[in-house]
Design a protein around this motif. Structure first.
Motif, PDB file in Angstrom:
ATOM      1  N   PRO A  36       0.820  -1.217   0.000  1.00 54.05           N
ATOM      2  CA  PRO A  36       0.000   0.000   0.000  1.00 54.05           C
ATOM      3  C   PRO A  36       0.850   1.262   0.000  1.00 54.05           C
ATOM      4  N   LYS A  64       2.021   9.205   6.655  1.00 53.33           N
ATOM      5  CA  LYS A  64       1.968   8.014   5.804  1.00 53.33           C
ATOM      6  C   LYS A  64       2.191   6.742   6.642  1.00 53.33           C
ATOM      7  N   LYS A  67      -1.196   6.143   8.306  1.00 52.59           N
ATOM      8  CA  LYS A  67      -2.293   5.804   7.393  1.00 52.59           C
ATOM      9  C   LYS A  67      -2.157   4.394   6.833  1.00 52.59           C
ATOM     10  N   TYR A  68      -0.926   3.993   6.512  1.00 54.31           N
ATOM     11  CA  TYR A  68      -0.722   2.705   5.842  1.00 54.31           C
ATOM     12  C   TYR A  68      -0.089   1.660   6.759  1.00 54.31           C
ATOM     13  N   TYR A  72       4.374   0.841   3.990  1.00 53.57           N
ATOM     14  CA  TYR A  72       3.934   1.578   2.804  1.00 53.57           C
ATOM     15  C   TYR A  72       5.117   1.768   1.862  1.00 53.57           C
TER      16      TYR A  72
END
Length: 515
Positions: A36, A64, A67-68, A72
């Motif tokens: 992702p 980031k 979120k991932y 990521y």
């Protein structure tokens, strides 16, 4: 003519698109694209979605990572980088002797450090690691501790000489003294004995650090091009000439000293005899304390080390040995200032240990400061000086999230965020030294805490660093109450190789009448 230029342009565009299509849809590209991450454009990837200021880059990476979670990827033109933070994934990289190559991020250090222990790889890294390990032998650390304690006393006297309550930015203050300490332990030369030269050397070191930060936040593909066109390039060249010249002069003087003393003090480098600090003179040369430089000189012929090889290792210790430790001390001082109960307990422990050692700190007494050590470990959890490591995978790596990082992938090991992961650290933003009680350490994933890295490329100087931090903080806390002026909750962090704020960290030191 116009038609020819237009055709060349069209052919170039087609080649670029075909190349990038191949990169993104090859086996490597397909495996990475399963991971992702934010949407990437065909050619630029995510390169132009990343902020340009170091403060905003820091916030971007944190967002980031959240979120991932826990993995990521980002594309930078034809290169991808994969960020990991789960302890199982961190272990898969760090605990494997195959994945020891550093990524291109560290290229910004090559002009200064060349390929020393921090930046080298393969056979050279293995050889240098083996050579340098004896420099951190117990007997050598015992001698280094004397230097660290002397420097901590200088810190205290400098504050006392100002008189009364002192309010200062601890960043330059602490950095000056950690630089003094590493200069004497790495080179065997005290900056205090150099007069005006010490100020110039400190300035050059700071200047080089600022240049490295500047280069780190430029778009990586254009690093060299952009840098070559700026005044920073000329400044770097001049600064490097001065820094390398300083180290080379120290090496030459040190080698001359050993020639005049018939290499007497090199033959038993790791023995107790080599630790004595007598005042015997041989051929007019007073005996000096041994340093890491002496070890390199001692083994230079056997291991075919040139003066350049010696210089790159000494410069590496100068870089890694003062900045990272200074930041850890600064963050710990602010945490103690904000947590008076913890500070009082540290002071009580220091006073008790000193009473037991006739009011004098030694290597043994520093090792007995167990609560202070827990405070330092907790400080390094919240604010790890080295907040990330970047490696290149030597082979395909299966990751905990059922993804595969293919061979040749740049891996960003996210130390800062694993240290604050609530799955492994309850109430992660709370400062709690008791997280490092033995029973709690044993019940935690060993790769959820990595302030000194781990595996074969772990920090060679971590015991040295802990002794230095203990020596300086113990002496300060024994002589001063530390009170906050600036608070960590208001701090803005910048994206750099070493975790640091973009503004001063002001602290108030109130003298204690020591009985």
């Amino acid at each position: 003519m116009i038609v020819t230029i237009l055709l060349l342009f069209i052919i170039t565009v087609i080649i670029v698109f075909v190349f990038y299509y191949y990169v993104r849809h090859s086996r490597t590209g397909r495996l990475i694209n399963q991971i992702p991450g934010p949407k990437a454009t065909l050619i630029c990837g995510n390169a132009f979605g990343i902020p340009t200021s170091s403060e905003k880059i820091w916030l971007y990476l944190r967002a980031k990572a959240e979120k991932y979670y826990p993995i990521y990827k980002l594309w930078f033109f034809s290169e991808a980088f994969v960020s990991i933070r789960h302890p199982n994934d961190l272990e898969a990289i760090l605990n494997n002797t195959k994945h020891i190559d550093k990524s291109l991020v560290y290229n910004i250090l090559h002009p200064w450090l060349k390929s020393g222990l921090l930046t080298s790889t393969g056979v050279k890294w293995h050889s240098r690691r083996k050579i340098l390990t004896p420099a951190f032998h117990f007997n050598i650390l015992r001698q280094f501790t004397d230097i660290l304690l002397e420097e901590s006393e200088r810190m205290t006297h400098e504050l006392k000489n100002i008189g009364g309550t002192v309010e200062i930015d601890v960043l330059p203050f602490v950095s000056e003294h950690t630089l003094n300490a590493i200069c004497e332990t790495a080179m065997g030369t005290s900056l205090h004995s150099l007069g005006e030269a010490q100020k110039k050397y400190r300035q050059e070191v700071r200047q080089m650090g600022q240049i490295c930060v500047y280069r780190l936040v430029r778009p990586w593909l254009f690093h060299d091009l952009i840098f070559a066109l700026t005044s920073a390039s000329k400044l770097q060249k001049k600064t490097l000439q001065n820094l390398h010249g300083f180290t080379e002069n120290i090496i030459a003087e040190r080698k001359l000293y050993h020639e005049h003393t018939n290499n007497k003090y090199l033959h038993s480098f790791a023995n107790d005899d080599a630790i004595e600090t007598d005042d015997v003179e041989i051929h007019g040369f007073r005996k000096k304390r041994l340093a890491m430089l002496d070890l390199l000189i001692a083994v230079s012929k056997e291991n075919h080390l040139s003066d350049l090889d010696i210089r790159e290792e000494v410069d590496t210790f100068m870089f890694k040995g003062h900045d990272t430790t200074a930041m850890a001390i600064c963050f710990t001082l602010l945490l103690l200032a904000e947590h008076k109960d913890v500070q009082d307990r540290v002071r009580e422990e220091v006073n008790t240990v000193m009473e037991q050692s006739e009011e004098k700190l030694t290597m043994t007494s520093l090792q007995n400061l167990s609560y202070l050590e827990r405070c330092l470990k907790e400080s390094l959890r919240l604010y790890p000086s080295v907040h990330f490591i970047s490696r290149v995978t030597a082979e395909d790596v299966p990751l905990n999230s059922s993804y595969i990082a293919p061979a040749g992938t740049i891996i960003h090991l996210n130390i800062y965020d694993v240290h604050r992961d609530p799955n492994f650290w309850p109430n992660p933003s709370v400062f709690d030294p008791d997280r490092f009680l033995p029973e709690k350490i044993h019940s935690r994933h060993p790769y959820s805490y990595l302030p000194f890295s781990a595996g074969p490329r772990n920090c060679i100087g971590q015991r040295f660093a802990m002794l230095e931090m203990k020596a300086m903080i113990a002496t300060l806390v024994r002589n001063f109450y530390v009170e906050p002026i600036d608070y960590l909750k208001d701090m803005e962090i910048i994206s750099d190789l070493v975790l640091r704020p973009n503004h001063p960290l002001n602290v108030r030191f109130v003298p204690i009448e020591v009985v």
